[in-house]
Each structure stands twice: as C-alpha cells, then as structure tokens.
Design an enzyme around this catalytic site. Structure first.
Site, PDB file in Angstrom:
ATOM      1  N   HIS A  51      -3.526  11.564  16.460  1.00 29.79           N
ATOM      2  CA  HIS A  51      -3.643  10.830  15.209  1.00 29.79           C
ATOM      3  C   HIS A  51      -3.517  11.784  14.025  1.00 29.79           C
ATOM      4  O   HIS A  51      -3.508  13.010  14.179  1.00 29.79           O
ATOM      5  CB  HIS A  51      -4.973  10.086  15.161  1.00 29.79           C
ATOM      6  CG  HIS A  51      -5.020   8.918  16.110  1.00 29.79           C
ATOM      7  ND1 HIS A  51      -6.075   8.039  16.155  1.00 29.79           N
ATOM      8  CD2 HIS A  51      -4.128   8.484  17.049  1.00 29.79           C
ATOM      9  CE1 HIS A  51      -5.842   7.111  17.080  1.00 29.79           C
ATOM     10  NE2 HIS A  51      -4.675   7.371  17.633  1.00 29.79           N
ATOM     11  N   GLU A  53      -5.528  12.721  11.672  1.00 28.56           N
ATOM     12  CA  GLU A  53      -6.622  13.667  11.454  1.00 28.56           C
ATOM     13  C   GLU A  53      -6.495  14.891  12.365  1.00 28.56           C
ATOM     14  O   GLU A  53      -6.834  16.009  11.964  1.00 28.56           O
ATOM     15  CB  GLU A  53      -7.975  12.980  11.714  1.00 28.56           C
ATOM     16  CG  GLU A  53      -8.255  11.805  10.793  1.00 28.56           C
ATOM     17  CD  GLU A  53      -7.814  10.465  11.353  1.00 28.56           C
ATOM     18  OE1 GLU A  53      -8.543   9.483  11.149  1.00 28.56           O
ATOM     19  OE2 GLU A  53      -6.738  10.399  12.007  1.00 28.56           O
ATOM     20  N   LEU A 304      16.399 -19.690   9.451  1.00 28.16           N
ATOM     21  CA  LEU A 304      15.645 -19.236   8.286  1.00 28.16           C
ATOM     22  C   LEU A 304      14.828 -20.374   7.674  1.00 28.16           C
ATOM     23  O   LEU A 304      13.638 -20.211   7.362  1.00 28.16           O
ATOM     24  CB  LEU A 304      16.608 -18.658   7.239  1.00 28.16           C
ATOM     25  CG  LEU A 304      17.249 -17.317   7.598  1.00 28.16           C
ATOM     26  CD1 LEU A 304      18.506 -17.098   6.767  1.00 28.16           C
ATOM     27  CD2 LEU A 304      16.261 -16.170   7.392  1.00 28.16           C
TER      28      LEU A 304
END
Length: 355
Positions: A51, A53, A304
């Site tokens: 990750h 961090e 759509l």
C-alpha cells in the site's frame, strides 16, 4: 492553502498514478514530512502489492526521523489483514506520532477502524483534509461500496446536427468496399485516442447488440498504454456470432442475454437476465457481483437511453464532432450538471455529472 492541505494535495497527485491498475483497491497516495520537507512518498500501484504507506516508509532513507515525522494519507489507513498487512500496524511500529488523513474509507472492514486503532495507540490523528477532493479521487471505489453498484460513465459522440450514427443506407455506402464492418467516425483521431485513455482507467466497457453488429468494435486500448477493460456485451437473443471481435477470448467478456443456449468458456461468461424496464438496474447488479467498480457505457442510443431513463449514471462524456449526417439515429436526451467544456482540435467535449 494550509500546510496539511498542501501535503494531502501531493498525496492525491501521487495516488492518480495508480488509476486503472489498483482495482478492486482504492487509489491512495502518502507522503511523510519532517522539518517542513518531504522525506518519503509513495502510492498504491496494484492489488496484492504494498500500500501507499509502505512505499512511503520504505523510501525514507533515515528511518530514525520517522519517530518525529508526520505521515499524510489521502485515505484512511487499513486496519485489517487482506493480501497485505494492516498499514495502521506499520505506522504504529515505526512510532510515527502524527497522522493526517484525507477521508474515511467506506469499506466495511476499515470504515473508521483504522482511525480508532491509531488513536488508541496514542497517535495524533487529523481527518477530513481536502475531503471533497479525496472523495472525488475515489469516486469509483466509494460508489461501489456505498451504492452497491459500479460508477457508471456514459460516453458518446454526436454530430453538429445531433446524430449519434448515420442511417443504414449511408452506413452501407461508406462500408460497401470493406470486407468487415467498421465504425463511421464522428470525432477526430485525437479524441478517439483520448477515449482509449479513458478505457485504460476504467474497469469495464459496455455496448449493446447493435453496436457490435454495426461496428464490430474491439473495445480495447490499442491507441493507449494500459490494460484492456472487461467487455460487457448485451446480446438478448444471441445474435452475435463468434466471428465478432468481442468473442475473440483475448479479454474477459461478460455477455448479458436472455438466451439459455450458451456455455461459459475460458474468457467469456454468460449472465442470464430479463430485458425489461429494470434492465439497467439488473446490469448494475451483475457488474457488482463481478466486483466491477466502474464501467463506460459506449453503446448505441437505446443502450445509453436505458441507463438515462433509469437515472443510473454518474458522469457523461459527450463529444460534438465537426461533421453532420443530415439524417440518422438521434443522440440520447440527457440533462445533467455541466462541469467542464473543452476542445480537442475541432471537436468539443462536454463533461456532465448527474445531479
């Protein structure tokens, strides 16, 4: 801009490097600051890999500074064991005293537990810095976990006179010397390359039967770098034969049909659904089961409009090309909040959000 905002903004910039490669994980960036300087930074690259961090901590040369530093993260650090260990434990183990978080993670296994764990470990925690920007960064991840459906992007190109495709006679004239059917282009090559960039960023792309029969699209990113999106094809009665590109087995393809006569193969999966007024919702449920967080709907007008009428869309990307057809298939009717308008050479691009 405050100091905290400056560094969270950097986290967001870093996180965007993972757009298109982190599914099913969110986009996350992290920086570590000591003495008014960034001493480490990183972002999450791919599910199963470290990750943000972890990359940030590992990039710090002098680890002794961590016990006096502040770590900034765009999304709440995880507190559970998944494919990687909890990032909260990493922060606590390195005795990083200050943690600044952009926004809370809505994923049930985190959802405030990471913040709670850090506070209980005696860390100084700030939450909600540039929160709107951090939420926007992970609009796909948040929509998936909060609304139990993918983030839905509608995309089409229309002519100056409001047509999305030529009439059948005009199409036949343009394709009369071709061995296989090809699209009739409305936009310029640069706009088409931009579409391939978008495809590389989203997890799936969806088209209807008629688009496949008329254009034989590959639905890949051949004009950009990145992974091809998962192909979602509507084929109610089984009209699409194995000769079409969407059945070439090169990319995972989910075919939504009412027919019972198909069997799954290595890379093609059939989902049986009823094609009624709740089709858009049914498709969303199918994609949620397949853990698809985002989809670009590039179908024809009927496909759509099915999503528009059900009010099941989040964003619309509408090109207006510098050509006219005089007659043909009209563009979908949509009202939304125009958030951006730009030009790509002689094409105009409108970006709308569902209000």
């Amino acid at each position: 801009m405050t100091t905290d905002e400056k560094y969270i903004k950097r986290c967001i910039e870093l996180a965007k490097n993972g757009l298109g490669t982190t599914y099913p994980n969110p986009l996350v960036g992290s920086v570590i600051v000591y003495g008014g300087k960034i001493i480490g930074e990183g972002w999450h690259r791919k599910a199963g890999e470290p990750h943000a961090e972890v990359y940030a901590v590992n990039s710090v040369k002098d680890k002794s500074l961590l016990s006096k530093a502040t770590i900034y993260v765009s999304l709440e650090p995880c507190s559970h064991f998944g494919k990687t260990p909890p990032c909260c434990d990493l922060i606590i183990a390195h005795k990083i005293p200050n943690v600044v978080i952009g926004t809370i993670d809505p994923f049930a296994k985190v959802a405030g537990n990471g913040i709670k764990k850090l506070i209980e470990a005696g860390r100084n925690v700030k939450v909600g810095i540039l929160e709107d920007e951090c939420n926007e960064l992970n609009k796909r991840f948040f929509t998936f976990h909060q609304k139990k459906r993918p983030y839905i992007i509608l995309k089409w190109a229309e002519t100056t006179d409001g047509f999305i495709a030529p009439d059948e006679i005009s199409r036949q004239i343009q394709n009369q010397n071709e061995n296989i059917k090809k699209p009739v282009w409305i936009t310029n090559p640069y706009s088409r390359q931009l579409v391939h960039k978008w495809r590389s960023q989203e997890q799936a792309i969806l088209v209807g039967t008629q688009t496949v029969l008329d254009d034989n699209p590959k639905l890949d990113v051949r004009n950009w770098s990145g992974e091809n999106p998962i192909r979602i094809v509507l084929d109610r009665t089984g009209k699409i034969s194995k000769d079409y590109s969407v059945k070439d087995e090169k990319t995972k393809t989910i075919i939504i049909t009412e027919s019972q006569n198909f069997k799954n193969s290595e890379n093609i999966f059939y989902e049986n659904c009823t094609f009624d007024n709740s089709l858009a919702s049914t498709i969303s449920d199918v994609l949620f089961r397949h853990e698809i967080q985002s989809v670009i709907v590039e179908g024809g007008r009927q496909t759509l409009q099915t999503f528009i009428d059900a009010n099941l869309w989040d964003e619309a990307l509408v090109f207006k090309g510098n050509v006219d057809f005089k007659k043909g298939i009209s563009a979908p009717y949509l009202t939304g909040n125009l958030i951006k308008k730009q030009t790509v050479l002689d094409d105009e691009l409108l970006i709308l959000r569902n209000v």
